[in-house]
Motif scaffolding. Sequence first.
Motif, PDB file in Angstrom:
ATOM      1  N   THR A  41       1.244  -3.896   3.940  1.00 32.58           N
ATOM      2  CA  THR A  41       0.648  -2.659   4.337  1.00 32.58           C
ATOM      3  C   THR A  41       1.962  -1.669   4.447  1.00 32.58           C
ATOM      4  OG1 THR A  41      -0.963  -3.810   5.498  1.00 32.58           O
ATOM      5  CG2 THR A  41      -0.860  -1.669   6.055  1.00 32.58           C
TER       6      THR A  41
ATOM      7  N   VAL B  87       0.880  -1.127  -0.107  1.00 29.44           N
ATOM      8  CA  VAL B  87      -0.070  -0.118  -0.020  1.00 29.44           C
ATOM      9  C   VAL B  87       0.899   1.372  -0.186  1.00 29.44           C
ATOM     10  CG1 VAL B  87      -1.736   1.291   1.060  1.00 29.44           C
ATOM     11  CG2 VAL B  87      -1.668  -1.260   1.292  1.00 29.44           C
TER      12      VAL B  87
ATOM     13  N   ARG C  34      -3.395   7.716   1.153  1.00 32.90           N
ATOM     14  CA  ARG C  34      -3.514   6.366   0.378  1.00 32.90           C
ATOM     15  C   ARG C  34      -3.748   5.457   1.262  1.00 32.90           C
ATOM     16  NH1 ARG C  34       1.412   6.760  -1.475  1.00 32.90           N
ATOM     17  NH2 ARG C  34       0.770   8.107  -3.187  1.00 32.90           N
TER      18      ARG C  34
ATOM     19  N   ALA D  16      -7.114   2.661   1.619  1.00 37.84           N
ATOM     20  CA  ALA D  16      -6.923   1.328   1.492  1.00 37.84           C
ATOM     21  C   ALA D  16      -7.250   0.531   2.745  1.00 37.84           C
ATOM     22  CB  ALA D  16      -5.349   1.202   1.171  1.00 37.84           C
TER      23      ALA D  16
END
Length: 357
Positions: free
Chosen positions: A184, A13, A88, A92
């Motif tokens: 992540t 991510v 972002r 997510a």
Amino acid sequence: MRGEHAGLSRNPVIKVADLAWLEFEKPDLDRAEVFARDFGFGIAARSERALWLRGTYAGSPCMVIRRGRTSRFIGPAFRAAERADLDRLARATGTAVRDVDVPGGGKAVDLLDPSGFPVRVVHCGEELPALPGQQPLLLNFGSDHPRVNVTQRPPREPSRIQRLGHVVLETRVFARALDWYLDTLGMIVSDFHFLDGRREHGPVMAFIRCDQGSVAVDHHTLAMHLGPGNGYVHSAYQVTDLDAIAVGGEYLAERGYKRSWGIGRHVQGSQLFDYWRDPDHFMLEHFADGDLFSCDVEPGWAPLSTSGLAQWGPPATRDFLGAGPSPQRVRDVIQALRGDNEMDRARLLGLLKAANS
């Protein structure tokens, strides 16, 4: 080997830039501040409810200790490379970007990892300015003699902390937690440990670094290992050199603090180390001269053993290994074996064997 964990995520991510600080709760901030100064921290800010600690390098604080009923580790905060990374990450994960209480202000996304640790990803508005630091001693080597007509007399004083280096966590869901940090936060693995004779069953420990491409970073910013508990193991703080470690250790010993293990040099990460317990029994490490890896270095694999933790130094202590049969440890083992996690009898016996090898 074919089919083993690659040690990275192909499409994370975001990619965090570093560990920002660690968050604790303690009931006695005055006692916490005394130890912090003796260990070598500077004080970034102090209020009735919180104590912010810092190193000499410019940047964010190293640690925040908030007043609470009991002493406990809350979780780590990682530094986002850019402010846009927080947006972002929030999209997510279905979370929100919030203000964060840090000297100079900032923004954060609050997450929960698979082990149940609160994890913050932060972007600070202002950096703390650099402070004067300890200067490394000028050393003579063989035929190279830069120091002539001058003696070595390092003053007996606290090791002056430069920065936060890494945190080590124990988890019952190692594989899930590992993949979460890679997927992540975009971190990558420097070294894996597996149980001797059980490599085909996968790793039980990982040393994990940030991915800044061709820029070399600490060998590990986060280390995790499988165990019967979920919790903090230790955190590490960089100092100038071996003399800073040694003299700072003498200073701590004179004030009655307990050394957990040291002085020595690690294998994975190569750093010089010395481990101490604070008055609330949390373990903290002084370190110097650690490895720096760019993204080009692939993960190493090695069997887990106590003797494999250090190249030289005294044997690892039972206190460092957490091998004492405390009531809490017994409860952790029982709960882990009964729960829905990655601990089973074979892994427990393998970890015990590793602790004694």
